[in-house]
Design a protein around this motif. Sequence first.
Motif, PDB file in Angstrom:
ATOM      1  N   UNK A   1       0.621  -1.232  -0.091  1.00  0.00           N
ATOM      2  CA  UNK A   1      -0.004  -0.088   0.033  1.00  0.00           C
ATOM      3  C   UNK A   1       0.822   1.251   0.242  1.00  0.00           C
ATOM      4  N   UNK A   2       0.213   2.447  -0.715  1.00  0.00           N
ATOM      5  CA  UNK A   2       1.163   3.708  -0.820  1.00  0.00           C
ATOM      6  C   UNK A   2       1.298   4.065   0.486  1.00  0.00           C
ATOM      7  N   UNK A   3       0.672   3.871   1.772  1.00  0.00           N
ATOM      8  CA  UNK A   3       0.809   4.349   2.974  1.00  0.00           C
ATOM      9  C   UNK A   3       1.776   3.459   3.745  1.00  0.00           C
ATOM     10  N   UNK A   4       2.165   2.525   3.401  1.00  0.00           N
ATOM     11  CA  UNK A   4       3.053   1.845   4.103  1.00  0.00           C
ATOM     12  C   UNK A   4       4.288   1.542   3.315  1.00  0.00           C
ATOM     13  N   UNK A   5       4.846   0.285   3.032  1.00  0.00           N
ATOM     14  CA  UNK A   5       6.345   0.076   2.330  1.00  0.00           C
ATOM     15  C   UNK A   5       6.322   0.894   0.923  1.00  0.00           C
ATOM     16  N   UNK A   6       5.287   1.052   0.279  1.00  0.00           N
ATOM     17  CA  UNK A   6       5.352   1.859  -0.864  1.00  0.00           C
ATOM     18  C   UNK A   6       5.649   3.273  -0.915  1.00  0.00           C
ATOM     19  N   UNK A   7       5.665   3.802   0.702  1.00  0.00           N
ATOM     20  CA  UNK A   7       5.693   5.412   0.493  1.00  0.00           C
ATOM     21  C   UNK A   7       7.104   5.833   0.104  1.00  0.00           C
ATOM     22  N   UNK A   8       8.059   5.033   0.237  1.00  0.00           N
ATOM     23  CA  UNK A   8       9.447   5.639  -0.174  1.00  0.00           C
ATOM     24  C   UNK A   8       9.505   5.739  -1.608  1.00  0.00           C
ATOM     25  N   UNK A   9       8.546   5.260  -2.337  1.00  0.00           N
ATOM     26  CA  UNK A   9       8.613   5.523  -3.721  1.00  0.00           C
ATOM     27  C   UNK A   9       8.111   6.762  -4.172  1.00  0.00           C
ATOM     28  N   UNK A  10       7.265   7.345  -3.390  1.00  0.00           N
ATOM     29  CA  UNK A  10       6.669   8.623  -3.464  1.00  0.00           C
ATOM     30  C   UNK A  10       7.709   9.602  -3.145  1.00  0.00           C
ATOM     31  N   UNK A  11       8.421   9.508  -2.005  1.00  0.00           N
ATOM     32  CA  UNK A  11       9.418  10.290  -1.493  1.00  0.00           C
ATOM     33  C   UNK A  11      10.545  10.187  -2.536  1.00  0.00           C
ATOM     34  N   UNK A  12      10.856   8.892  -3.051  1.00  0.00           N
ATOM     35  CA  UNK A  12      12.103   9.018  -4.392  1.00  0.00           C
ATOM     36  C   UNK A  12      11.765   9.847  -5.361  1.00  0.00           C
TER      37      UNK A  12
END
Length: 430
Positions: free
Chosen positions: A274-285
């Motif tokens: 989910x974008x609010x958990x492990x995938x959040x770093x991709x948004x920051x990248x």
Amino acid sequence: MTDQAARTSGTDDAAEDPRLTTRETAELLGVKPETVYAYVSRGQLSSRRAPGGRGSTFDAAEVKALVRRTGRREPASADGGLVFRTGITLIDRDRYYFRGVDATELARHHGYEEVAEWIWTGEIRPGIRFTAPPESLAAARHAVDALPAHSGSTDRLRVALVAAAAADPLRFDLSPQGVLNSARGLIPTLVSALPMAGGRELPAQVGDTGIARQLWPKLTAQPADAASLTVLDTALALLTDHDLAASTLAARVAASAHAHPYAVVSAGLGVLEGPLHGAASGLAHRMLAEVVERGSASPVVADHLRTGRGVPGLGHPLYAGEDPRATALFALLADVPQAAPVLAAARDVVTTTARHAPLHANVDLALAVFSVACRMPAEAGETVFAVSRTAGWIAHALEEYAERPLRMRPSGQYEGPRPPQPLPSPTPAS
């Protein structure tokens, strides 16, 4: 001395028939003190006045027998949610601890595999290496190779996991040693099943190297240097667990049903994506890459705020200040020469956003600095997160297997039409 006198005296004979206070009894049963007295009134427990007439005492054997009959209930938290007793991670005063040891200090002195062993067993095994079983690795690679080229790393990890499970006939052994044997083989299997970055050929065999070195060429075609490998190994160690995050809760629910360790990890992976958990770093990248490209955080932060989006990589509900995982990684990234401009961009993001809200960097921003600086894809942080947290899910599974099965069975609050309702009429074909 009579038996009754021995129970209430301070002699050694009392140890043969120990008495518990009301608070101790409530903790063992997982109920409130008032409920303990309800058990007494129903004849399920017997009590005796404590010496001096202050409160009641209860027979330990009788209390434990009641626990076995009724099951140990989890106490409710202040907000009504369940509280799970765990001996793995404590988060307190902007720090976090693995089995009582400062996690950032542990990760500074020990590699990922050693930290994993610590949270699993409470023992440090210097230089331990995990090895992928040949049958599981062959099955996982074959399954991953069959996926479409556009598949993401989490897709590949999930498929590799299923294939590895199918190749392990001992996966249903839920004894602590059986679970640990599966875990020590599963983690390197997941890493080795990932394709090499840049479309290079997979090596014929996995050497006797640590997980960080095995994972590096799956994340970037850039050659590994010692400082960057240290960042990756430390990130893996820091991220192994973080109390009951959403993915860990899902893993514990699966373990409560006595699902095997591979299924437990699969449950965690499903939530992690989910974008609010492990995938959040991709948004920051992606945000950080744009800041580097544009040379300033101001227009990028402004775009996020204008569209109502939060600024990725900032703030954490469990920390008032900077995420200690981010602090530890930023310190190591300072020794990676190519990370300097990206670190400066991250600081610019924090400073610029602070004019709007006093938010601090979290671990997603630190992972983004690492992935951007080392020319990794945006999903690299998610991959690191998934590989690392597999160890934490296994640790929680080990705890949950020792609990009463299926104890997490909440009741839904039904809000639909009240029965009886008539049978529905068929919908006319359009």
